[in-house]
Motif scaffolding. Structure first.
Motif, PDB file in Angstrom:
ATOM      1  N   GLU A  16       0.857  -1.184   0.000  1.00 51.67           N
ATOM      2  CA  GLU A  16       0.000   0.000   0.000  1.00 51.67           C
ATOM      3  C   GLU A  16       0.895   1.236   0.000  1.00 51.67           C
ATOM      4  O   GLU A  16       1.647   1.463   0.942  1.00 51.67           O
ATOM      5  CB  GLU A  16      -0.911   0.009   1.243  1.00 51.67           C
ATOM      6  CG  GLU A  16      -1.956  -1.094   1.276  1.00 51.67           C
ATOM      7  CD  GLU A  16      -3.084  -0.885   0.287  1.00 51.67           C
ATOM      8  OE1 GLU A  16      -3.254   0.267  -0.193  1.00 51.67           O
ATOM      9  OE2 GLU A  16      -3.799  -1.860  -0.010  1.00 51.67           O
ATOM     10  N   LYS A  17       0.847   2.005  -1.092  1.00 49.53           N
ATOM     11  CA  LYS A  17       1.655   3.224  -1.221  1.00 49.53           C
ATOM     12  C   LYS A  17       3.113   2.972  -0.850  1.00 49.53           C
ATOM     13  O   LYS A  17       3.724   3.692  -0.055  1.00 49.53           O
ATOM     14  CB  LYS A  17       1.067   4.349  -0.362  1.00 49.53           C
ATOM     15  CG  LYS A  17      -0.318   4.788  -0.823  1.00 49.53           C
ATOM     16  CD  LYS A  17      -0.857   5.946   0.000  1.00 49.53           C
ATOM     17  CE  LYS A  17      -2.237   6.371  -0.493  1.00 49.53           C
ATOM     18  NZ  LYS A  17      -2.810   7.449   0.322  1.00 49.53           N
ATOM     19  N   LYS A  18       3.645   1.900  -1.428  1.00 48.64           N
ATOM     20  CA  LYS A  18       5.043   1.486  -1.296  1.00 48.64           C
ATOM     21  C   LYS A  18       5.404   0.894   0.075  1.00 48.64           C
ATOM     22  O   LYS A  18       6.544   0.477   0.288  1.00 48.64           O
ATOM     23  CB  LYS A  18       6.002   2.630  -1.643  1.00 48.64           C
ATOM     24  CG  LYS A  18       5.879   3.102  -3.089  1.00 48.64           C
ATOM     25  CD  LYS A  18       6.901   4.183  -3.405  1.00 48.64           C
ATOM     26  CE  LYS A  18       6.779   4.650  -4.870  1.00 48.64           C
ATOM     27  NZ  LYS A  18       7.747   5.711  -5.178  1.00 48.64           N
ATOM     28  N   SER A  19       4.455   0.863   1.009  1.00 53.21           N
ATOM     29  CA  SER A  19       4.691   0.160   2.277  1.00 53.21           C
ATOM     30  C   SER A  19       4.356  -1.314   2.086  1.00 53.21           C
ATOM     31  O   SER A  19       3.304  -1.646   1.530  1.00 53.21           O
ATOM     32  CB  SER A  19       3.818   0.729   3.399  1.00 53.21           C
ATOM     33  OG  SER A  19       4.388   1.886   3.956  1.00 53.21           O
ATOM     34  N   ARG A  20       5.260  -2.191   2.528  1.00 56.12           N
ATOM     35  CA  ARG A  20       5.026  -3.642   2.442  1.00 56.12           C
ATOM     36  C   ARG A  20       4.456  -4.141   3.765  1.00 56.12           C
ATOM     37  O   ARG A  20       4.979  -3.821   4.834  1.00 56.12           O
ATOM     38  CB  ARG A  20       6.338  -4.376   2.154  1.00 56.12           C
ATOM     39  CG  ARG A  20       6.945  -4.105   0.794  1.00 56.12           C
ATOM     40  CD  ARG A  20       8.299  -4.776   0.689  1.00 56.12           C
ATOM     41  NE  ARG A  20       8.205  -6.238   0.812  1.00 56.12           N
ATOM     42  CZ  ARG A  20       9.228  -7.009   1.198  1.00 56.12           C
ATOM     43  NH1 ARG A  20      10.398  -6.461   1.533  1.00 56.12           N
ATOM     44  NH2 ARG A  20       9.082  -8.323   1.251  1.00 56.12           N
ATOM     45  N   PHE A  21       3.394  -4.928   3.663  1.00 59.56           N
ATOM     46  CA  PHE A  21       2.781  -5.555   4.830  1.00 59.56           C
ATOM     47  C   PHE A  21       2.855  -7.066   4.631  1.00 59.56           C
ATOM     48  O   PHE A  21       2.220  -7.603   3.723  1.00 59.56           O
ATOM     49  CB  PHE A  21       1.325  -5.115   4.990  1.00 59.56           C
ATOM     50  CG  PHE A  21       1.157  -3.650   5.304  1.00 59.56           C
ATOM     51  CD1 PHE A  21       0.978  -3.224   6.617  1.00 59.56           C
ATOM     52  CD2 PHE A  21       1.171  -2.701   4.292  1.00 59.56           C
ATOM     53  CE1 PHE A  21       0.813  -1.877   6.914  1.00 59.56           C
ATOM     54  CE2 PHE A  21       1.006  -1.352   4.568  1.00 59.56           C
ATOM     55  CZ  PHE A  21       0.831  -0.930   5.884  1.00 59.56           C
ATOM     56  N   ILE A  22       3.633  -7.741   5.475  1.00 59.91           N
ATOM     57  CA  ILE A  22       3.865  -9.180   5.331  1.00 59.91           C
ATOM     58  C   ILE A  22       3.236  -9.905   6.516  1.00 59.91           C
ATOM     59  O   ILE A  22       3.624  -9.692   7.670  1.00 59.91           O
ATOM     60  CB  ILE A  22       5.372  -9.494   5.281  1.00 59.91           C
ATOM     61  CG1 ILE A  22       6.062  -8.679   4.181  1.00 59.91           C
ATOM     62  CG2 ILE A  22       5.608 -10.991   5.067  1.00 59.91           C
ATOM     63  CD1 ILE A  22       7.564  -8.634   4.309  1.00 59.91           C
ATOM     64  N   ALA A  23       2.252 -10.752   6.251  1.00 63.29           N
ATOM     65  CA  ALA A  23       1.564 -11.496   7.306  1.00 63.29           C
ATOM     66  C   ALA A  23       2.102 -12.919   7.381  1.00 63.29           C
ATOM     67  O   ALA A  23       2.246 -13.582   6.352  1.00 63.29           O
ATOM     68  CB  ALA A  23       0.064 -11.521   7.044  1.00 63.29           C
TER      69      ALA A  23
END
Length: 214
Positions: A16-23
């Protein structure tokens, strides 16, 4: 009674908007197991700005914990926990790691991103429904097996095993509340020729089309 559990943990990633979210998701039974997995993820993603988490354990989700890990209060841990509770999945932990991309997402954007990451992780995991039941053995002649298979299929019951000798013996995992009604239906359908053997109480689930007994 049936419960949804995480049978095999997985991972998922969104941007999201170059932020990576890794679950990353894992099955647990205790708070100690959850904290050990959280520690493992923090070590693995030591260079990330945030490692937020949520976990639930217990028959009625008695144990619930979550953490925003530096994100604005209420924008990460609690929204992640809400996904687990809404899906009613028992005994699992999820850690969402965020690598900041330089653009602020705002509180609403963070909530949506963390929840979306958890859902992506769940999509890549194996969630099963575990039920309490009994193994019902049904013995019949060759003329009756088709009828028995029809009755099992109609009731959405999967056979564990079928053996063919001088008679046909089918074993099926049956939810505890259906055993008597199913025996009655099979008895009527086979004109009283079928014989039954009812096993002890156990827990079972359908995993990739196969019955697994716990």
């Amino acid at each position: 009674m049936s419960v949804k559990i995480l049978y095999q943990g997985g991972s998922g990633e969104i941007v999201e908007k170059k932020s990576r979210f890794i679950a990353n998701l894992e099955k647990i039974n205790t708070e100690e197991e959850a904290l050990a997995f959280i520690g493992k993820m923090k070590k693995q993603y030591w260079d990330a700005r945030h490692n937020c988490y949520a976990f639930v354990a217990g028959e009625n989700h008695n144990l619930q914990r979550c953490s925003d890990d530096g994100e604005p209060a209420g924008t990460a841990g609690r929204p992640m926990l809400e996904v687990l509770l809404k899906e009613d999945i028992h005994n699992m932990v999820v850690v969402v790691t965020r690598y900041f991309g330089g653009t602020l997402l705002g509180t609403g954007g963070l909530v949506r991103a963390y929840q979306k990451a958890v859902q992506e992780g769940l999509h890549n995991s194996v969630v099963i429904e575990k039920s309490q039941g009994r193994v019902l053995g049904v013995s019949c002649d060759y003329n009756s097996i088709g009828k028995i298979q029809y009755i099992l299929a109609k009731n959405q019951i999967t056979a564990i095993d079928t053996s063919y000798t001088d008679k046909v013996v089918t074993e099926a995992a049956v939810p505890v509340g259906m055993v008597e009604a199913l025996q009655k239906e099979i008895t009527e359908g086979t004109s009283g020729t079928a014989q039954f053997q009812v096993g002890d109480l156990m827990e079972f689930a359908l995993v990739e089309g196969q019955i697994k007994i716990f």
